[in-house]
Design a protein around this motif. Structure first.
Motif, PDB file in Angstrom:
ATOM      1  N   UNK A  79      44.849 -13.957   7.133  1.00 17.64           N
ATOM      2  CA  UNK A  79      44.181 -14.070   5.836  1.00 17.64           C
ATOM      3  C   UNK A  79      42.688 -13.832   6.075  1.00 17.64           C
ATOM      4  N   UNK A  80      41.931 -13.795   4.997  1.00 13.45           N
ATOM      5  CA  UNK A  80      40.496 -13.538   5.138  1.00 13.45           C
ATOM      6  C   UNK A  80      39.821 -14.645   5.938  1.00 13.45           C
ATOM      7  N   UNK A  81      40.135 -15.885   5.621  1.00 14.93           N
ATOM      8  CA  UNK A  81      39.552 -16.993   6.379  1.00 14.93           C
ATOM      9  C   UNK A  81      40.017 -17.015   7.819  1.00 14.93           C
ATOM     10  N   UNK A  82      41.270 -16.623   8.032  1.00 11.55           N
ATOM     11  CA  UNK A  82      41.817 -16.559   9.381  1.00 11.55           C
ATOM     12  C   UNK A  82      41.047 -15.550  10.218  1.00 11.55           C
ATOM     13  N   UNK A  83      40.743 -14.390   9.644  1.00 13.68           N
ATOM     14  CA  UNK A  83      39.983 -13.371  10.366  1.00 13.68           C
ATOM     15  C   UNK A  83      38.566 -13.843  10.672  1.00 13.68           C
ATOM     16  N   UNK A  84      37.946 -14.526   9.715  1.00 13.77           N
ATOM     17  CA  UNK A  84      36.597 -15.055   9.958  1.00 13.77           C
ATOM     18  C   UNK A  84      36.630 -16.093  11.067  1.00 13.77           C
ATOM     19  N   UNK A  85      37.647 -16.946  11.067  1.00  8.64           N
ATOM     20  CA  UNK A  85      37.748 -17.981  12.091  1.00  8.64           C
ATOM     21  C   UNK A  85      37.909 -17.416  13.486  1.00  8.64           C
ATOM     22  N   UNK A  86      38.764 -16.400  13.636  1.00  9.24           N
ATOM     23  CA  UNK A  86      38.958 -15.807  14.955  1.00  9.24           C
ATOM     24  C   UNK A  86      37.773 -14.927  15.357  1.00  9.24           C
ATOM     25  N   UNK A  87      37.095 -14.348  14.382  1.00  4.83           N
ATOM     26  CA  UNK A  87      35.990 -13.454  14.711  1.00  4.83           C
ATOM     27  C   UNK A  87      34.711 -14.159  15.091  1.00  4.83           C
ATOM     28  N   UNK A  88      34.608 -15.467  14.808  1.00  2.00           N
ATOM     29  CA  UNK A  88      33.353 -16.172  15.120  1.00  2.00           C
ATOM     30  C   UNK A  88      33.101 -16.249  16.620  1.00  2.00           C
ATOM     31  N   UNK A  89      34.170 -16.187  17.423  1.00  2.00           N
ATOM     32  CA  UNK A  89      33.996 -16.250  18.871  1.00  2.00           C
ATOM     33  C   UNK A  89      33.405 -14.963  19.434  1.00  2.00           C
TER      34      UNK A  89
ATOM     35  N   UNK B 258      33.544  -8.015   8.271  1.00  2.00           N
ATOM     36  CA  UNK B 258      34.374  -7.298   7.299  1.00  2.00           C
ATOM     37  C   UNK B 258      35.076  -8.254   6.332  1.00  2.00           C
ATOM     38  N   UNK B 259      35.820  -9.274   6.816  1.00  2.00           N
ATOM     39  CA  UNK B 259      36.451 -10.206   5.856  1.00  2.00           C
ATOM     40  C   UNK B 259      35.436 -11.060   5.118  1.00  2.00           C
ATOM     41  N   UNK B 260      34.321 -11.420   5.767  1.00  4.71           N
ATOM     42  CA  UNK B 260      33.299 -12.209   5.081  1.00  4.71           C
ATOM     43  C   UNK B 260      32.700 -11.423   3.918  1.00  4.71           C
ATOM     44  N   UNK B 261      32.499 -10.138   4.117  1.00  4.06           N
ATOM     45  CA  UNK B 261      31.973  -9.281   3.052  1.00  4.06           C
ATOM     46  C   UNK B 261      32.951  -9.206   1.882  1.00  4.06           C
ATOM     47  N   UNK B 262      34.250  -9.103   2.170  1.00  2.00           N
ATOM     48  CA  UNK B 262      35.260  -9.053   1.117  1.00  2.00           C
ATOM     49  C   UNK B 262      35.300 -10.378   0.351  1.00  2.00           C
ATOM     50  N   UNK B 263      35.234 -11.500   1.063  1.00  2.00           N
ATOM     51  CA  UNK B 263      35.223 -12.815   0.404  1.00  2.00           C
ATOM     52  C   UNK B 263      34.025 -12.930  -0.526  1.00  2.00           C
TER      53      UNK B 263
ATOM     54  N   UNK C  65      32.126 -10.530  -1.984  1.00  2.41           N
ATOM     55  CA  UNK C  65      32.180  -9.644  -3.146  1.00  2.41           C
ATOM     56  C   UNK C  65      33.278 -10.056  -4.124  1.00  2.41           C
ATOM     57  N   UNK C  66      34.410 -10.538  -3.614  1.00  2.14           N
ATOM     58  CA  UNK C  66      35.506 -10.933  -4.503  1.00  2.14           C
ATOM     59  C   UNK C  66      35.136 -12.162  -5.318  1.00  2.14           C
ATOM     60  N   UNK C  67      34.596 -13.182  -4.670  1.00  2.00           N
ATOM     61  CA  UNK C  67      34.205 -14.385  -5.405  1.00  2.00           C
ATOM     62  C   UNK C  67      33.064 -14.095  -6.381  1.00  2.00           C
ATOM     63  N   UNK C  68      32.123 -13.247  -5.984  1.00  2.00           N
ATOM     64  CA  UNK C  68      31.031 -12.883  -6.885  1.00  2.00           C
ATOM     65  C   UNK C  68      31.556 -12.117  -8.093  1.00  2.00           C
ATOM     66  N   UNK C  69      32.467 -11.188  -7.880  1.00  2.00           N
ATOM     67  CA  UNK C  69      33.014 -10.404  -8.986  1.00  2.00           C
ATOM     68  C   UNK C  69      33.775 -11.287  -9.963  1.00  2.00           C
ATOM     69  N   UNK C  70      34.578 -12.208  -9.437  1.00  2.00           N
ATOM     70  CA  UNK C  70      35.335 -13.096 -10.319  1.00  2.00           C
ATOM     71  C   UNK C  70      34.392 -13.991 -11.115  1.00  2.00           C
ATOM     72  N   UNK C  71      33.339 -14.461 -10.489  1.00  2.00           N
ATOM     73  CA  UNK C  71      32.376 -15.303 -11.195  1.00  2.00           C
ATOM     74  C   UNK C  71      31.676 -14.526 -12.309  1.00  2.00           C
ATOM     75  N   UNK C  72      31.289 -13.281 -12.032  1.00  4.10           N
ATOM     76  CA  UNK C  72      30.636 -12.455 -13.056  1.00  4.10           C
ATOM     77  C   UNK C  72      31.573 -12.186 -14.229  1.00  4.10           C
ATOM     78  N   UNK C  73      32.806 -11.838 -13.922  1.00  7.34           N
ATOM     79  CA  UNK C  73      33.774 -11.574 -14.987  1.00  7.34           C
ATOM     80  C   UNK C  73      34.067 -12.845 -15.770  1.00  7.34           C
ATOM     81  N   UNK C  74      34.136 -13.983 -15.079  1.00  4.28           N
ATOM     82  CA  UNK C  74      34.371 -15.244 -15.763  1.00  4.28           C
ATOM     83  C   UNK C  74      33.243 -15.608 -16.711  1.00  4.28           C
ATOM     84  N   UNK C  75      32.004 -15.419 -16.272  1.00  5.28           N
ATOM     85  CA  UNK C  75      30.870 -15.674 -17.166  1.00  5.28           C
ATOM     86  C   UNK C  75      30.884 -14.744 -18.371  1.00  5.28           C
ATOM     87  N   UNK C  76      31.249 -13.489 -18.146  1.00  6.18           N
ATOM     88  CA  UNK C  76      31.310 -12.535 -19.250  1.00  6.18           C
ATOM     89  C   UNK C  76      32.409 -12.908 -20.246  1.00  6.18           C
TER      90      UNK C  76
END
Length: 293
Positions: free
Chosen positions: A244-254, A265-270, A272-283
């Motif tokens: 998962x995205x968090x799984x990749x971030x956890x293993x990549x920190x080492x 790469x997964x941190x960037x996706x997390x 942008x996805x959360x930001x996009x959902x927040x923007x759409x939710x506010x709209x």
């Protein structure tokens, strides 16, 4: 210079638009980009099996920790030679499935309890409100860590656990809106016609309060993504060989200093996805809330 021009006041200098004005001018563009990003993530999740260039466990030991730009591995490889792009595509699918399923469970559970509190009032309403206060005061991440550490991590348990996150918001919103709607004429008219309570709440009241609940879902969705990412980062979320995205971030920190692309790469996706959902939710909140208009 004429006398009329001397007596005429000079027009104030035109000011350059500030940051707030520029942001307001570009808000529709940002919302459009957010919708496009979410649509792209949805397509990636649906067609992940066809988009992955390799299997998520396929190893290329000759290209371990290969940097992005490699013709065989566009986003590079991890410490075992696994393709980062293939794992990222699968991670998007897993994280979105968990977040979507958990959001639906939370919304259905909370809305049902809110309607029950509005219908029966008295003891039932008091119990629902006490449970909602308890849930709001409970450190959910700590409770999740304890449950997963005791029962073990599985996809079904993670979805069910995430499904109980934020249900108190839906319960409070559904209760308040149902009480308000019940006091209006259309609900009373349906009751006088002999409609059952289930039909009154789910065929007449629910459609009138659905817009507010949908906006609440857009606010809970990114929080669940971040919660699942945090659990996976701590090693109690999605377990290998699944990713998962968090799984990749956890293993990549080492390997942050040697191969930062594994985690970025997964941190960037997390992000942008959360930001996009927040923007759409506010709209959606501005468009669906009549008090804003």
């Amino acid at each position: 210079m004429t006398t009329a021009e001397i007596g005429r006041p000079h027009a104030p200098a035109t000011r350059r638009p500030g940051f707030v004005a520029a942001l307001r001018r570009h808000v529709p563009l940002s919302i459009g980009l957010g919708v496009l990003w979410l649509a792209a993530m949805l397509l990636v999740a649906i067609f992940a099996d066809y988009l992955r260039p390799y299997g998520i466990t396929a190893m290329d030991l000759t290209n371990r920790l290969s940097a992005p730009g490699n013709p065989k591995h566009w986003l590079g490889t991890d410490e075992l030679g696994r393709d980062v792009l293939a794992r990222l595509i699968q991670s998007i699918r897993v994280s979105l499935v968990i977040a979507f399923s958990a959001t639906i469970i939370s919304a259905v559970f909370g809305t049902a309890l809110g309607f029950a509190a509005a219908k029966f009032r008295g003891v039932v309403e008091h119990v629902v409100l006490v449970l909602a206060d308890f849930q709001a005061a409970l450190p959910f991440l700590i409770m999740s860590l304890a449950v997963l550490a005791f029962f073990g991590s599985s996809m079904v348990l993670i979805v069910c656990l995430m499904g109980f996150y934020g249900w108190e918001r839906y319960a409070r919103i559904a209760r308040g809106l149902a009480i308000s709607a019940s006091a209006q004429g259309y609900a009373s008219a349906v009751v006088q016609l002999g409609a059952s309570p289930f039909r009154v709440y789910f065929r007449h009241i629910l459609p009138n309060v659905a817009s507010t609940l949908i906006v609440s879902m857009t606010l809970t969705f990114p929080e669940i993504i971040l919660m699942e990412s945090g659990l996976s980062f701590l090693g109690l979320g999605v377990q290998p060989p699944e990713t998962s995205l968090g799984n990749m971030v956890g293993f990549g920190r080492e390997y942050l200093t040697r191969a930062p692309w594994i985690m970025l790469a997964p941190a960037f996706v997390i992000m942008l996805t959360t930001l996009s959902i927040s923007l759409v939710g506010d709209w959606l909140r501005d468009k669906l809330d009549p008090t804003v208009r």
